[in-house]
Design an enzyme around this catalytic site. Sequence first.
Site, short mmCIF file in Angstrom:
data_model
loop_
_atom_site.label_atom_id
_atom_site.label_comp_id
_atom_site.label_asym_id
_atom_site.label_seq_id
_atom_site.Cartn_x
_atom_site.Cartn_y
_atom_site.Cartn_z
N ASP A 74 32.20 32.54 28.74
CA ASP A 74 32.26 31.38 27.84
C ASP A 74 33.26 30.33 28.33
OD1 ASP A 74 30.46 32.67 26.27
OD2 ASP A 74 31.70 32.69 24.46
N HIS A 227 35.60 35.28 29.83
CA HIS A 227 35.80 33.84 29.89
C HIS A 227 36.07 33.40 31.32
CE1 HIS A 227 36.63 34.82 25.66
NE2 HIS A 227 36.26 33.58 25.39
#
Length: 691
Positions: A74, A227
Site C-alpha cells: 500500500d 507497505h
Amino acid sequence: MPLSLLACLLALIVLRGLATNEVFHDDRIAISVDKTTVPDNLLKGGPVIDARGAKNAHPVSYHIPDRTVVLSFDDGPSPEWTPKILELLAAHDVRADFFVTGAMTTRHPELIRKIVAGGHELGVHTFTHPDLVYQSHARISWELAQTQLALAGVAGVHSALFRPPYSSDASALDDWNYPVIKYVGARGYLTAFIDRDTDDWKRPGVDAIVKAAMPSKPGAGELMLLHDAGGDRTQTIAALEQIIVKLKGEGYRFTTISDALGASNATVPVHGFQLWAGKGFIAASQAAVLTLPVLVGLLALVGLLNFGRFALMLVLAPIHARRSKKLDAWGPPVTEPVTVLVPAYNERECIANTLISLAASDHPIEVIVIDDGSTDGTADIVEEMDLPFVRLIRQANGGKSTALNTGIAAASHDIIVMMDGDTVFESSTVRELVQPFGDPAIGAVAGNAKVGNRESLIGAWQHIEYVLGHNLDRRMYDMLNVIPTIPGAVGAFRKEAVRQAGGMSDDTLAEDTDITIAVLRDGWRIVYAERARAWTEAPASLQQLWSQRYRWSYGSMQAMWKHRSAVTARGPAGRFGRVGLPLVVLFGVVAPLLAPLVDIFLLYGVLFADATVTLTSWGAFILLQGALSWYAFRLDHEKPWHLISLPIQQVVYRQLMYIVLLQSAITAMTGGRLRWQKLRRTGEVAAPVEA
C-alpha cells in the site's frame, strides 16, 4: 488574457498540490462503530468483497485459496523503496498487488510502468489517501476517477481493484464504511481487504513482521498487507525476503488477487480519450511540479524587491524631508516670471477652475492655453473669461505633445510650468515648484500631484496610491537623482533642457516619462518639490481608472524601451541607464508584474494549505504596508484616516492594477498599439484644497 494567465498559474499550483497530497488533504481517521448493517457473511468471509452490479444489494466475499499467498503493498510507489521491492520480487519470480495512490503515481510515473512491466497487478488506493467514511459521494468518485486518470496517463491502464485507506480485514467493516464499499462496488470496483496485517509501518522489527505474516492456520491462503512507501521500509524489505523463502519452503505459491480468484487481470489497458486525457493530466502535473520552484523563486524575488524598496524609502525619504525644510536649499530665491502651459482638449468642465486657481498664484506668471482642437467649446470658455494673463492658442488636434511644443515655442520665459487642464493649483504651487531652479544644474522639477476627489472609495484608494506609491517613490528617486517621471499634472522645466532633449515627443503615450528620461540623459538634475501641490480629478469609475492606468503603464514601458540604449551609454546617460533604469524596471515593472503571485499563493494557502498561517502572514504584510503608508501620509502632511480603506485596497484595487500592468505588458510584447483615451471629467475639483 491576464485573468486567464493568473487562473492558469493557480491551476498549476493546485495540480502540484494534488501531486504532493497537499490539496484536499484530510487526515481524519474514523473510529469503528456498530456493525448492525453489515451482513454476517461479509464479517466472517474472505478479504475480497464483490459488490458490483447485481451483487450490490447482497455483496459476496471470496477467500484466497489454500496454499496461496497474495502479497499486497500500500501507499506507493516510492522512488526509494518500490524499486528494491520490485527487484526482490523479480529475483524470486513472485508477482504481487500494488495499491497505489494517485498522488504518488503522478509524481513517480516510471515506477508504475515498472510495476506493470513486471507482471504485477495494480489497485486503486484513492488519490489523496483520506478515510472515505468522512467523504461525500462526489469526493469518493473524484478520488477514484482522478487515480484512474493518473494510471491512464503514466501506464495506459485502469484497475478494477480498490482498497480503502486505513482498512484492515473484513471483520472490521462497520456501519460507516460498509456503505462506502457498496458505493464503490456500484462503480465497478472489487474491494480487497486483507487476511494478515504485518504492521510493518510501525517498524516492530524484522522478526515481528515475519511472524505476523505467517498464516493463522497451516496451509490457509492469505492476502497479506505490507507497505512500499510512507517511511523507512528497511525492515519491510528484510522481512519480505524471509517471508517469501519461508512460505515457498512450506509449499505456498505467490500470485495476484485476480489470478488467485481465477479471474482476468484487474489491470486493463485503456485507449482513446481516456488515455489522452490521462497523458494530458500527467503532463500538466509534472509541469506544475517543475514550475513551482520557479514560482517560489519569483515570489522570493517579489519579496526582496518590495522589502528593498521599503528599505530605500525609509532611509532616503527622511533625508529628502529634512532637505525640503531648508529655505535656502537651492540658492537665491527665484522671483522672475514663468510661463504656465495648459494643453486642453475637451476640458469644458474643468478649464475655468484651472484658470481661476492660476489667477490666485503668488508668483508672477503668464498662462498659455493651447486648445488642441476641442469640440466642446473649451476655447470659447477661455475667451469668455478674458483673463489678462492668459493667452489662448487654437490648433487642430495633434495630441498633447504637439500642444506642449506649440506652447513651448510661444513661451516668453525661460522656466516653463506644465499642468493638465483638469488640475488646480494652490496659490503657492508655482512659487514652490520653481524655487529649485535657483540651482543652475537643475533642469526640471516634479510637483506633488494629489487626488482632489478623494471622498469616494475609488478616490480614497487612488489617494493612498498617490501618497505612498508616487510621492514617497519620488523622494527616494530624488535622492538617487533618477526621478523617471515628472507628472503631467504639475511639473516645471528649463526651456533650454526641453529644447536640448528635442522637445516633447509623441513616440510614446507617456510623454511626461519620455521627456523626463531625456532630460536626465542630457545630464540635468531633476528634483521633487513636495510643497508644490496640485489637485487633480482622479478617475471616478473602475472603467475610467482602467483606461487611464492602461495608458500610463503601456506608455511607461514604451519610454523605457525607447531609452534602453542608456544602459551602454557613457556619462550622465549611462548613469541613468545603469542605475535609474534598472530601478524603475525592477520596482515599476518586474515587481508589480510578479506581485500577483503573492495573491495566488494567498488564495492557495487559504483554500488548500494552512489558512491560519497564510492569513497571519498576509496580515503582517498589511500591517507593514499600513505602517509605511502612515509614515508617507505624515511626511506629506495628510490626515491618515483614509488609510482605513487600505486593507480593502490591497484586496481589490491592487489586484486591478496588477491586471492592468499585465495587460499592458501583453500588449507591448504582442506588438499591439494603444490609442490615447480621453477620460470623462466632472469638474468637481473646483478650487485648491489646502492640505
